[in-house]
Design an enzyme around this catalytic site. Sequence first.
Site, short mmCIF file in Angstrom:
data_model
loop_
_atom_site.label_atom_id
_atom_site.label_comp_id
_atom_site.label_asym_id
_atom_site.label_seq_id
_atom_site.Cartn_x
_atom_site.Cartn_y
_atom_site.Cartn_z
N THR A 181 -4.27 0.22 13.42
CA THR A 181 -4.04 0.36 11.98
C THR A 181 -3.22 1.62 11.74
O THR A 181 -3.19 2.50 12.60
CB THR A 181 -5.37 0.49 11.22
OG1 THR A 181 -6.03 1.64 11.73
CG2 THR A 181 -6.24 -0.73 11.43
N GLU A 325 -6.28 -5.95 10.40
CA GLU A 325 -7.64 -6.37 10.76
C GLU A 325 -7.89 -7.86 10.56
O GLU A 325 -8.92 -8.38 10.94
CB GLU A 325 -8.67 -5.59 9.91
CG GLU A 325 -8.83 -4.13 10.29
CD GLU A 325 -7.89 -3.21 9.52
OE1 GLU A 325 -6.81 -3.68 9.09
OE2 GLU A 325 -8.23 -2.03 9.35
N LYS A 433 -9.40 6.26 -11.85
CA LYS A 433 -10.60 6.08 -12.68
C LYS A 433 -10.53 7.02 -13.86
O LYS A 433 -10.68 8.22 -13.72
CB LYS A 433 -11.86 6.35 -11.86
CG LYS A 433 -12.10 5.32 -10.79
CD LYS A 433 -13.38 5.62 -10.02
CE LYS A 433 -13.44 4.72 -8.79
NZ LYS A 433 -13.84 5.39 -7.59
N TRP A 438 -11.14 1.47 -14.69
CA TRP A 438 -10.15 1.48 -13.62
C TRP A 438 -8.78 1.09 -14.16
O TRP A 438 -8.65 0.15 -14.93
CB TRP A 438 -10.53 0.50 -12.51
CG TRP A 438 -11.75 0.91 -11.75
CD1 TRP A 438 -12.58 1.95 -12.04
CD2 TRP A 438 -12.27 0.29 -10.58
NE1 TRP A 438 -13.60 2.03 -11.12
CE2 TRP A 438 -13.43 1.02 -10.21
CE3 TRP A 438 -11.87 -0.79 -9.79
CZ2 TRP A 438 -14.20 0.69 -9.09
CZ3 TRP A 438 -12.64 -1.12 -8.69
CH2 TRP A 438 -13.79 -0.38 -8.34
P1 AMP Z 1 -1.37 -3.31 7.27
O1 AMP Z 1 -2.62 -3.49 8.04
O2 AMP Z 1 -0.56 -2.13 7.68
O3 AMP Z 1 -0.58 -4.56 7.21
O4 AMP Z 1 -1.79 -3.00 5.76
C1 AMP Z 1 -2.63 -3.86 5.05
C2 AMP Z 1 -2.69 -3.44 3.61
O5 AMP Z 1 -1.43 -3.62 2.95
C3 AMP Z 1 -3.65 -4.25 2.79
O6 AMP Z 1 -4.99 -3.87 2.97
C4 AMP Z 1 -3.14 -3.99 1.38
O7 AMP Z 1 -3.58 -2.76 0.89
C5 AMP Z 1 -1.64 -3.92 1.59
N1 AMP Z 1 -1.03 -5.20 1.24
C6 AMP Z 1 -0.63 -6.18 2.07
N2 AMP Z 1 -0.07 -7.19 1.38
C7 AMP Z 1 -0.13 -6.87 0.08
C8 AMP Z 1 0.28 -7.50 -1.15
N3 AMP Z 1 0.90 -8.67 -1.15
N4 AMP Z 1 0.03 -6.86 -2.31
C9 AMP Z 1 -0.58 -5.65 -2.32
N5 AMP Z 1 -0.96 -5.00 -1.21
C10 AMP Z 1 -0.75 -5.60 -0.02
#
Ligand code: AMP
Length: 537
Positions: A181, A325, A433, A438
């Site tokens: 991650t 994940e 917040k 929110w």
């Molecule tokens: P990663 O593991 O680097 O792909 O990051 C995942 C995170 O990216 C998710 O938990 C979200 O916070 C964000 N994310 C992915 N797709 C979207 C989306 N379409 N809209 C908003 N946030 C997103």
Amino acid sequence: MMQNFSLRVSTIIDHAARYHPNRPVIGRSVEGPIVESNWQEVQREAKQVAAALQGLGIKKGDVIGVMAWNTVRHLSVWYGIPGAGAVNHTLNPRLFADQLDYIINHAEDRFIMVDLDLLPAFEAIIDRLPKIEKIIVLTDRAHMPETKLDVICYSDLIEGQPDDGAWIDGDEDEACGICYTSGTTGNPKGVVYSHRSNVLHALAAAAPDMLNLSSQDRIMPVVPLFHANGWSIAYCAPMAGASMVMPGRDMTAAGLYEMLEMGVTYTAAVPTIWLGMLQHLKAENLGLSTLKRVLIGGASCPRAVIEAFQNDYGIQVLHAWGMTEMSPLGTICSFKPEVSSLSEEGQLDIQETVGHPPYTVDLKIANDAGEDLPWDGKTPGRLLSKGAAVVQRYLKEDADALDEDGWFDTGDVAVMDANGYVRITDRSKDVIKSGGEWISSIEMENAAVAHPDVAEAAAVAIPHPKWDERPVLVIVPMPEKTPDNAEIMSLLEKRFAKWQLPDDIITVDDLPHTATGKISKLELRQRLKEQGYKLPE
Ligand code: AMP
């Protein structure tokens, strides 16, 4: 009783090689020229990779770090490593050196396979990588770079290796790949995909209401294979018998456009790539002659991008949400019958959501006490997930990453509607917040980038003595533009109640980003603090 079909990823490339052998797999090589291949050739080279790795002493369960762009060769490596029973640890070249050596040591990589232009990243940190035994440079003899490192040439390595040997077999629950991650706080965490989770995930992801991928498609993943399991496209495409185009390392709009025009019908990337592409198309007065669909995810896709693709170019947008994940697919916004009957505007409203999950993914929204919240389209809660390809425990952690009912907290905040469509409103760490309520930073950012002079926007919480926190909007202007704050505010007023509007709009030259190209709110808040930023009275 039925046969016990093994869910190993080798069965995917075998299927493609047997039933779609001549389907074109085209790509721009790191060396420059365009490579034209097909699934049969990719499989044969993967077999050579598997044989060569075993020849060098790779055993089942050994981890191999791969830092490479999306190329045809990378596909053979993608299948060759698990085909040798080893584990493919994808490495993001944009990681900082100390994160890179941390994850390589933590995952206990034995070998590194690296594109020739990315080798310097290892020259800088090799002293800190005591467990790396071999570095294989993914090129031919003529292009081997000068280096102080002891390296092996990929083409030499696979030359003469059998291209028809048996894959190393094993249990479908064995590890197949690792992706860390991004780790905005603390060290990155390792997510280990099994053969089984990857196969089940690809089956679910390729389905009609999800990617809807078929042998008629030619798909180009702009999203790198090192980002969140490459969005599984390198598994879904051969499984579906689709043709592929691999764009190589040139991520400029002009470079990608050239590759899109190689008959690509389907493509996938984060919103920033498409913002750049749309600007390029407009500036150069270009059209897209074969593209039909764009998968957009990784960050929230602004409405303006969806509208531009669909209205100006007749290209369907599929807005998706997922995370490392979750292998990574969580949801895709395809239309259920309840949505197809809506007006055009109503459908666009739905396309701002990230859609609904496939079979194998289950979702719910909950409050801090873990209680279910209603699917009423307005109550925000923590988005929790379960599934066949959702993490159970991070690599080498002592405990599962799940609550007592087996749910994984995605760290995202969302509302869900009665049809099961999910709207991501925030990362839980970024929620603003104010007075106990929110305010969605994502919604505010999307409203701001709808202004033609705004290139990028970030809404952040600033501590406030009375309201706890108040929103401040930080914007980056389009080149040579000076956005008018009053105009932006009036755009926001259309979507937000008065108390939700930002207390201030600040213009900056750039915003801090993570290695996967997301805005780092943590760093942005720190920057503002260091600069002594104060809310206006
Ligand atoms: P990663 O593991 O680097 O792909 O990051 C995942 C995170 O990216 C998710 O938990 C979200 O916070 C964000 N994310 C992915 N797709 C979207 C989306 N379409 N809209 C908003 N946030 C997103």
